[in-house]
Design an enzyme around this catalytic site. Sequence first.
Site, PDB file in Angstrom:
ATOM      1  N   GLY A 260       0.784  -1.239   0.000  1.00 50.94           N
ATOM      2  CA  GLY A 260       0.000   0.000   0.000  1.00 50.94           C
ATOM      3  C   GLY A 260       0.813   1.283   0.000  1.00 50.94           C
ATOM      4  O   GLY A 260       0.276   2.355   0.261  1.00 50.94           O
ATOM      5  N   LEU A 261       2.105   1.194  -0.320  1.00 54.10           N
ATOM      6  CA  LEU A 261       2.935   2.409  -0.289  1.00 54.10           C
ATOM      7  C   LEU A 261       3.243   2.954  -1.691  1.00 54.10           C
ATOM      8  O   LEU A 261       4.153   3.744  -1.876  1.00 54.10           O
ATOM      9  CB  LEU A 261       4.224   2.150   0.497  1.00 54.10           C
TER      10      LEU A 261
ATOM     11  N   ALA B 243       5.329   4.447  -8.304  1.00 53.87           N
ATOM     12  CA  ALA B 243       6.587   5.196  -8.229  1.00 53.87           C
ATOM     13  C   ALA B 243       7.585   4.666  -9.262  1.00 53.87           C
ATOM     14  O   ALA B 243       8.263   5.442  -9.946  1.00 53.87           O
ATOM     15  CB  ALA B 243       7.168   5.104  -6.824  1.00 53.87           C
TER      16      ALA B 243
ATOM     17  N   SER C  38       4.392   1.555  -4.464  1.00 56.40           N
ATOM     18  CA  SER C  38       5.650   1.172  -5.107  1.00 56.40           C
ATOM     19  C   SER C  38       5.520   1.053  -6.632  1.00 56.40           C
ATOM     20  O   SER C  38       6.357   1.555  -7.368  1.00 56.40           O
ATOM     21  CB  SER C  38       6.155  -0.132  -4.464  1.00 56.40           C
TER      22      SER C  38
ATOM     23  N   ASP D 186      -2.167   7.262  -7.163  1.00 53.72           N
ATOM     24  CA  ASP D 186      -0.769   6.902  -6.910  1.00 53.72           C
ATOM     25  C   ASP D 186       0.188   7.543  -7.906  1.00 53.72           C
ATOM     26  O   ASP D 186       1.205   8.120  -7.522  1.00 53.72           O
ATOM     27  CB  ASP D 186      -0.592   5.374  -6.939  1.00 53.72           C
TER      28      ASP D 186
HETATM   29  O1  PMV Z   1      -3.544   0.015  -0.483  1.00 52.21           O
HETATM   30  P1  PMV Z   1      -3.684   0.819  -1.710  1.00 52.21           P
HETATM   31  O2  PMV Z   1      -2.633   1.849  -1.863  1.00 52.21           O
HETATM   32  O3  PMV Z   1      -3.862  -0.030  -2.940  1.00 52.21           O
HETATM   33  O4  PMV Z   1      -4.995   1.734  -1.550  1.00 52.21           O
HETATM   34  C1  PMV Z   1      -6.286   1.263  -1.713  1.00 52.21           C
HETATM   35  C2  PMV Z   1      -7.268   2.371  -1.491  1.00 52.21           C
HETATM   36  C3  PMV Z   1      -8.724   1.917  -1.597  1.00 52.21           C
HETATM   37  O5  PMV Z   1      -9.529   3.027  -1.226  1.00 52.21           O
HETATM   38  C4  PMV Z   1      -9.018   0.770  -0.654  1.00 52.21           C
HETATM   39  C5  PMV Z   1      -9.077   1.480  -3.006  1.00 52.21           C
HETATM   40  C6  PMV Z   1      -9.167   2.599  -4.024  1.00 52.21           C
HETATM   41  O6  PMV Z   1      -9.156   2.279  -5.236  1.00 52.21           O
HETATM   42  O7  PMV Z   1      -9.313   3.771  -3.662  1.00 52.21           O
END
Ligand code: PMV
Length: 333
Positions: A110-111, A116, A113, A157
């Site tokens: 979830g960072l 980036a 990567s 992202d």
């Molecule tokens: O964990 P990540 O960075 O893939 O974030 C997911 C964020 C959610 O709100 C759960 C899904 C989305 O598409 O917004």
Amino acid sequence: MLGEATAPGKMILFGEHSVVYRGPAVVLAIDRRAKVIAGKRDDEKVYIDADNLGFSGYFEGDEYHAVRGKAWRGRNLAALNMSTRKTMERLDVESGVNLKVRSMIPIAVGLGSSAAVNVATVGAVQRLFDGDLSKEEISNIAFEGETIIHGKPSGVDNNVSTFGGVMSYERGKGFNHHQIEGSIPFIIGNTRKKRSTKKMVETVAVLRERNPALMDNVIDVMGSIASEGLDALLKKDLKRLGDLMNINHGLLSSIGVSTMKLETLCHTARANGALGAKLTGAGGGGCMIALAEETELAEVERAIRRRKSDSYRVSLTDRGVESRRIEEKNADS
Ligand code: PMV
């Protein structure tokens, strides 16, 4: 000469899951970066050396040939092949490219990567061919690459990785960038458990189908927390920011996206001086974040490590994608 670019990872401060339905998400670029070095090849292959992630291989057109690691890794690398070829297409050049990928951002927790690395790839390739792409264009090309891995990503992202800083995002309304003076330090606790965002989003959708009215209330409150949280962040009101993180975590936990380990790390952080702690991103594993006064940071970091998890101190950064041309002999620096 070679092209080199770096781009930051990200963390979601508020609004994960609720942003899938409505309301804002608040996302910060963090000072852990991915680096890509691009060089020309005489053939038409895109060769990707991602040895520090444990795999390498090359693409002939869309076809992946593994050199190190399993063939399915081609799925992770397909985005970089796509971004490289799209960048060359945009610059009107035909060439093969060597990409050397090095990242300080842990993968699949979830960072940000993959975004980036993708953004840094576009940055490095355009630099290699003396391009003049705007940040907007870099982000858009990286987004096309992202769609290969994530299906229909929100675009958060690649955007935050390209521009850096603080960003709020609302479906249908787009992105807003925000200025913040100085830096706010956070601690990231990494459970080291990889998880799938898609699966976690589905879990929430199922819960919402069974409990539509109640879930809509929860989603609305999460949206309000994100709006208030952005305000607290911009005013650097750390106490209120911490409260909001704690409340948000409680709600995320209530909709089933937390885990025992994430709970342990959040409680550990709070018990050791954090003003606030919450899971970040999709949950189901991955990372949590904690906010603490400067004097408490080291203790929070140590306490998380004692729980057999990785812990890093991160600051939000204004530095988005950065690229330059370098001499071949400096490629390893
Ligand atoms: O964990 P990540 O960075 O893939 O974030 C997911 C964020 C959610 O709100 C759960 C899904 C989305 O598409 O917004």
